[in-house]
Design a protein around this motif. Structure first.
Motif, PDB file in Angstrom:
ATOM      1  N   PHE A  14      -3.744  16.614  -1.730  1.00  0.00           N
ATOM      2  CA  PHE A  14      -3.162  16.828  -2.699  1.00  0.00           C
ATOM      3  C   PHE A  14      -2.637  15.551  -3.184  1.00  0.00           C
ATOM      4  N   GLN A  15      -3.023  14.433  -2.660  1.00  0.00           N
ATOM      5  CA  GLN A  15      -2.389  13.355  -3.065  1.00  0.00           C
ATOM      6  C   GLN A  15      -0.904  13.070  -3.044  1.00  0.00           C
ATOM      7  N   LYS A  16      -0.322  13.735  -2.367  1.00  0.00           N
ATOM      8  CA  LYS A  16       1.193  13.646  -2.218  1.00  0.00           C
ATOM      9  C   LYS A  16       1.586  12.694  -1.168  1.00  0.00           C
ATOM     10  N   PRO A  17       2.695  11.618  -1.623  1.00  0.00           N
ATOM     11  CA  PRO A  17       2.879  10.650  -0.532  1.00  0.00           C
ATOM     12  C   PRO A  17       3.512  11.336   0.872  1.00  0.00           C
ATOM     13  N   LEU A  18       3.217  10.475   1.868  1.00  0.00           N
ATOM     14  CA  LEU A  18       3.559  10.891   3.228  1.00  0.00           C
ATOM     15  C   LEU A  18       4.471   9.740   3.730  1.00  0.00           C
ATOM     16  N   PRO A  19       6.086   9.778   3.374  1.00  0.00           N
ATOM     17  CA  PRO A  19       6.991   9.121   3.961  1.00  0.00           C
ATOM     18  C   PRO A  19       6.983   8.936   5.680  1.00  0.00           C
ATOM     19  N   GLY A  20       7.350   8.063   6.021  1.00  0.00           N
ATOM     20  CA  GLY A  20       7.519   7.867   7.554  1.00  0.00           C
ATOM     21  C   GLY A  20       6.150   7.649   8.285  1.00  0.00           C
ATOM     22  N   ALA A  21       4.864   7.430   7.430  1.00  0.00           N
ATOM     23  CA  ALA A  21       3.764   7.174   8.313  1.00  0.00           C
ATOM     24  C   ALA A  21       3.830   5.771   8.716  1.00  0.00           C
ATOM     25  N   LYS A  22       3.101   5.727   9.985  1.00  0.00           N
ATOM     26  CA  LYS A  22       3.163   4.472  10.764  1.00  0.00           C
ATOM     27  C   LYS A  22       1.849   3.623  10.441  1.00  0.00           C
ATOM     28  N   LEU A  23       2.238   2.274  10.471  1.00  0.00           N
ATOM     29  CA  LEU A  23       1.100   1.553   9.783  1.00  0.00           C
ATOM     30  C   LEU A  23       1.152   0.312  11.153  1.00  0.00           C
ATOM     31  N   VAL A  24      -0.019   0.145  11.862  1.00  0.00           N
ATOM     32  CA  VAL A  24      -0.188  -0.639  12.767  1.00  0.00           C
ATOM     33  C   VAL A  24      -1.294  -1.834  12.514  1.00  0.00           C
ATOM     34  N   LEU A  25      -0.689  -2.994  12.245  1.00  0.00           N
ATOM     35  CA  LEU A  25      -1.687  -4.202  11.859  1.00  0.00           C
ATOM     36  C   LEU A  25      -2.119  -4.973  13.096  1.00  0.00           C
ATOM     37  N   LYS A  26      -3.363  -5.389  13.141  1.00  0.00           N
ATOM     38  CA  LYS A  26      -4.024  -5.941  13.958  1.00  0.00           C
ATOM     39  C   LYS A  26      -4.787  -7.266  13.469  1.00  0.00           C
ATOM     40  N   ASP A  27      -4.868  -8.153  14.071  1.00  0.00           N
ATOM     41  CA  ASP A  27      -5.749  -9.294  13.879  1.00  0.00           C
ATOM     42  C   ASP A  27      -7.314  -9.201  14.053  1.00  0.00           C
ATOM     43  N   ALA A  28      -8.072 -10.318  13.827  1.00  0.00           N
ATOM     44  CA  ALA A  28      -9.511 -10.132  14.077  1.00  0.00           C
ATOM     45  C   ALA A  28      -9.661  -9.818  15.512  1.00  0.00           C
ATOM     46  N   ASN A  29      -8.907 -10.103  16.475  1.00  0.00           N
ATOM     47  CA  ASN A  29      -9.264 -10.141  17.739  1.00  0.00           C
ATOM     48  C   ASN A  29      -8.562  -8.795  18.397  1.00  0.00           C
TER      49      ASN A  29
ATOM     50  N   GLY B 158       0.751  -1.302   0.148  1.00  0.00           N
ATOM     51  CA  GLY B 158       0.069   0.002   0.110  1.00  0.00           C
ATOM     52  C   GLY B 158       0.764   1.346   0.054  1.00  0.00           C
ATOM     53  N   ILE B 159       0.327   2.615  -0.186  1.00  0.00           N
ATOM     54  CA  ILE B 159       0.893   3.754  -0.104  1.00  0.00           C
ATOM     55  C   ILE B 159       0.154   4.721   0.855  1.00  0.00           C
ATOM     56  N   VAL B 160       0.684   5.671   1.453  1.00  0.00           N
ATOM     57  CA  VAL B 160       0.024   6.602   2.261  1.00  0.00           C
ATOM     58  C   VAL B 160       0.153   7.997   1.806  1.00  0.00           C
ATOM     59  N   LYS B 161      -0.848   8.692   1.408  1.00  0.00           N
ATOM     60  CA  LYS B 161      -0.889   9.822   1.053  1.00  0.00           C
ATOM     61  C   LYS B 161      -1.604  11.048   1.706  1.00  0.00           C
ATOM     62  N   ASP B 162      -1.176  12.306   1.350  1.00  0.00           N
ATOM     63  CA  ASP B 162      -2.237  13.100   1.744  1.00  0.00           C
ATOM     64  C   ASP B 162      -3.491  13.332   1.057  1.00  0.00           C
ATOM     65  N   LYS B 163      -4.427  13.502   1.719  1.00  0.00           N
ATOM     66  CA  LYS B 163      -5.814  13.420   1.057  1.00  0.00           C
ATOM     67  C   LYS B 163      -6.212  14.374   0.116  1.00  0.00           C
TER      68      LYS B 163
ATOM     69  N   ASP C 213       8.043   3.785   3.737  1.00  0.00           N
ATOM     70  CA  ASP C 213       9.379   3.944   3.297  1.00  0.00           C
ATOM     71  C   ASP C 213       9.686   5.434   2.633  1.00  0.00           C
ATOM     72  N   ALA C 214      10.602   5.598   1.932  1.00  0.00           N
ATOM     73  CA  ALA C 214      10.812   6.913   1.289  1.00  0.00           C
ATOM     74  C   ALA C 214       9.794   7.348   0.265  1.00  0.00           C
ATOM     75  N   ASN C 215       9.242   6.202  -0.388  1.00  0.00           N
ATOM     76  CA  ASN C 215       8.241   6.691  -1.453  1.00  0.00           C
ATOM     77  C   ASN C 215       6.812   6.541  -0.623  1.00  0.00           C
ATOM     78  N   ALA C 216       6.681   6.288   0.514  1.00  0.00           N
ATOM     79  CA  ALA C 216       5.453   6.275   1.262  1.00  0.00           C
ATOM     80  C   ALA C 216       4.901   4.891   1.026  1.00  0.00           C
ATOM     81  N   THR C 217       5.592   3.952   0.802  1.00  0.00           N
ATOM     82  CA  THR C 217       4.928   2.473   0.463  1.00  0.00           C
ATOM     83  C   THR C 217       5.408   1.714   1.792  1.00  0.00           C
ATOM     84  N   PHE C 218       4.430   0.671   1.811  1.00  0.00           N
ATOM     85  CA  PHE C 218       4.524  -0.370   3.130  1.00  0.00           C
ATOM     86  C   PHE C 218       4.254  -1.716   2.285  1.00  0.00           C
TER      87      PHE C 218
END
Length: 660
Positions: free
Chosen positions: A451-466, A444-449, A476-481
């Motif tokens: 201007f749609q510009k990439p947001l490097p360094g955004a934090k992604l927290v993954l949780k399970d069904a519980n 995936g990629i994280v962008k500013d809503k 990363d530097a390209n705002a991808t994860f």
């Protein structure tokens, strides 16, 4: 299992039924409280025939249970629950264990669930109702060992607790006719335990063969009471063993009149074991026993019912210092110990800790488990399964990790006596080429809503069904994860970044391993900020207005500037520009100077509130950035007639974000 550590364990339960004592039960109760369970059972049986009171049935069941006569214990407990259904949780547990020990696994599970319902925090109920392995896997799964009854050294009595000793083994037994056995052990009318040795080559699987086992020690070690569970230092010059609280001719009881067990130490001097003394962490008020020394000789593992433990008996470890002194015993904690019985620890040369427990999920009463420290923490104990474990008591397991051979004690069906010694051989584990688990790549990629510009360094927290956190990562530097996850699971991932509102997406991984699932996040700016008419990011406040031809801070403006100060303190890396504007009336050059005074006035106010001057600059734009069509050049050739309110809308200061 008629092992001596149980002498003290059962004392913990005596208070459950003491109030039921009567004149009629006095004889039976006296036998019971003196730990003479065989004699007590005989008396309670007589009483149960004529007057089966709750107290009589409880004690009858306990007499058989503590003597590990599980079939007759089950009969008594069944009558107890039929006639008196409401019982203490411990009786529910014993009833469930009696059912399990006699092969009634389905009914045992039902009663264990009842035990868990009335005592939800008891780890025994948790282990038996929430377990990964199934009973079928433990009984019928691929065995890890072969187990053979060493019949030539087993008797009708209790033979158990093997220690490897060169070309011989040492074990405990209450053999009749020994010059060191002076009296009977009234708990089960058998002789007291002594330590014997036998040459390995003379042991056979044939009952009746003479293996020429002999007493190991002189009377300094083999006393007229119980001795068992021997272990040695690596140089074989120091020995630890278990004995009743009896030393140098003195037999000591605790405050209740019970004789507990202690660990004793002896040293090898001039071909003789001498200087028998107890270890300093013993007590007359509780038992310690079943010692096992680590390969390096620096740690001693043992079982005890000392105060402050988790269950009836727990496993502890204590440091053995270079000078022979000891540290403070440490409980191995709730990963190993339960509210039940953990006992007979054995620490192997590859640092695997084996022990017996009735509190972890197993096949029978006592099962053998294994655990090992990983990064300073004991791993979840693993049940050694059948044939090591059976429906009854399996204990005193030991193994040599080099030769893959060892020993086990058990009172399982088909044995020679009460407890038998078995030889154990670890089987070679076949190499299994496992199919790689199904995994799916999620990107995936994280962008500013806006201007749609990439947001490097955004934090992604993954949780399970519980709702449990599976992992965390940063764009990363390209705002991808990227996440690589097991197939067929439900997940939720949340993206966050400072100054932006979080965004969440839910998805399910599938078995299509090569398909990449794209998750795009568009983060909106948080409520402290918004965009002006030129799409500049500004601090969100009400407009700061100035009176006509003035640059002083009005009270309504001061309130808004205080909000700017608060936001800058909240975000210490934030840098801003105070941009001031005028309306179009008057000369353009004058308006530019006026806007500069207004900008400096607002910036000075903010600095006066404690904001470092390096974080804020001022800029006056005069009439060059009007918010509406109220224009008026110096020659008045394009003048537009406007209201006072429309002109005031142009006399403003805003704070543009220059660095985040």
């Amino acid at each position: 299992m008629k092992k001596i550590i149980q002498i003290t364990i059962v004392l913990l339960f005596s208070s459950l039924t003491i109030l039921g004592q009567t004149k009629e039960t006095k004889k039976a109760d006296t036998h019971f409280e003196n730990l003479s369970y065989s004699l007590a059972a005989e008396e309670y049986e007589k009483l149960a025939e004529s007057d089966a009171t709750e107290h009589v049935l409880q004690r009858l069941g306990d007499s058989h249970y503590f003597n590990v006569e599980m079939k007759t214990a089950l009969e008594a407990y069944t009558r107890l629950f039929q006639n008196f259904p409401t019982q203490e949780p411990e009786y529910i547990f014993r009833y469930a264990q009696s059912l399990r020990a006699t092969g009634n696994f389905k009914e045992s599970d039902k009663w264990m669930k009842k035990f868990h319902q009335v005592k939800k925090n008891d780890s025994r109920g948790i282990h038996f109702t929430n377990h990964e392995a199934t009973l079928n896997e433990l009984i019928n799964g691929d065995p890890g060992y072969t187990v053979t009854n060493l019949r030539s050294i087993n008797t009708v009595n209790s033979d158990f607790g093997v220690t490897d000793y060169g070309n011989t083994i040492l074990f405990s037994s209450p053999r009749e006719g020994s010059v060191f056995v002076k009296r009977n052990h009234t708990r089960n009318n058998k002789n007291f335990l002594d330590i014997y040795k036998v040459i390995k080559e003379k042991i056979t699987t044939n009952e009746g063969d003479d293996s020429e086992e002999r007493p190991m020690f002189t009377s300094d070690v083999n006393s007229k009471y119980h001795e068992s569970s021997v272990t040695f230092s690596p140089d074989r010059k120091t020995m630890y063993f278990t004995r009743n609280n009896y030393n140098k001719g003195v037999y000591r009881n605790d405050k209740k009149g019970y004789n507990n067990l202690k660990i004793y130490k002896s040293v090898w001097v001039y071909n003789e074991w001498v200087n028998v003394e107890e270890v300093p962490f013993n007590s007359n008020e509780y038992s310690t026993g079943h010692p096992s020394v680590s390969k390096d000789g620096k740690k001693l593992y043992f079982a005890s019912d000392m105060p402050g433990g988790i269950g009836e008996t727990d496993i502890y470890v204590v440091d053995i210092n270079d000078d022979g002194s000891f540290g403070t015993p440490q409980n191995l904690g709730s990963e190993v110990n339960t509210e039940g019985r953990e006992m007979f620890p054995f620490i192997s040369k590859d640092d695997v800790l084996y022990f017996s427990s009735d509190g972890h999920f197993g096949i029978g009463a006592l099962d053998v488990f294994a655990t090992k420290k990983d990064k300073g923490v004991y791993t979840k104990p693993v049940n050694l399964k059948a044939p090591v474990n059976s429906k009854l008591d399996d204990f005193a397991f030991s193994i040599n990790p080099v030769t893959k051979t060892g020993y086990l004690s058990s009172n399982r069906e088909g044995g020679v006596g009460d407890d038998d010694i078995y030889g154990v051989v670890e089987l070679e584990k076949p190499e299994v080429i496992a199919k790689p688990p199904c995994m799916q790549t999620v990107t995936g990629i994280v962008k500013d809503k806006k201007f749609q510009k990439p947001l490097p360094g955004a934090k992604l927290v993954l949780k399970d069904a519980n709702g449990n956190v599976v992992t965390e990562t940063f764009a990363d530097a390209n705002a991808t994860f990227t996440f690589t996850l097991p197939c067929n699971n439900n997940y939720t991932v949340m993206a966050t970044k400072q100054y932006y509102q979080p965004d969440t997406a839910s998805f399910a991984s599938s078995e299509e391993e090569k398909i990449e699932l794209d998750l795009d996040f568009a983060l909106d700016i948080i409520s402290d900020f918004n965009y002006n008419e030129r799409d500049e990011l500004v601090i969100k406040i009400k407009p700061i207005y100035f009176d006509y031809d003035k640059s002083n801070i009005r009270p309504d403006a001061a309130a808004e500037l205080d909000i700017v100060v608060a936001i800058m303190k909240q975000y210490p890396s934030l840098e801003i520009r105070g941009s001031s504007h005028t309306d179009a009336r008057g000369k353009a050059s004058y308006n530019e100077r006026l806007s500069e005074r207004r900008a400096k006035s607002t910036v000075a106010y903010i600095i006066s509130k404690g904001i470092n001057s390096s974080r804020i600059v001022d800029k006056g734009y005069g009439e060059t950035r009007l918010t509406n069509g109220c224009v008026d050049n110096d020659n008045h050739t394009n003048r537009v007639k406007c209201t006072k309110e429309e002109h005031q809308a142009n006399r403003r200061t805003e704070f543009v974000i220059t660095k985040m």
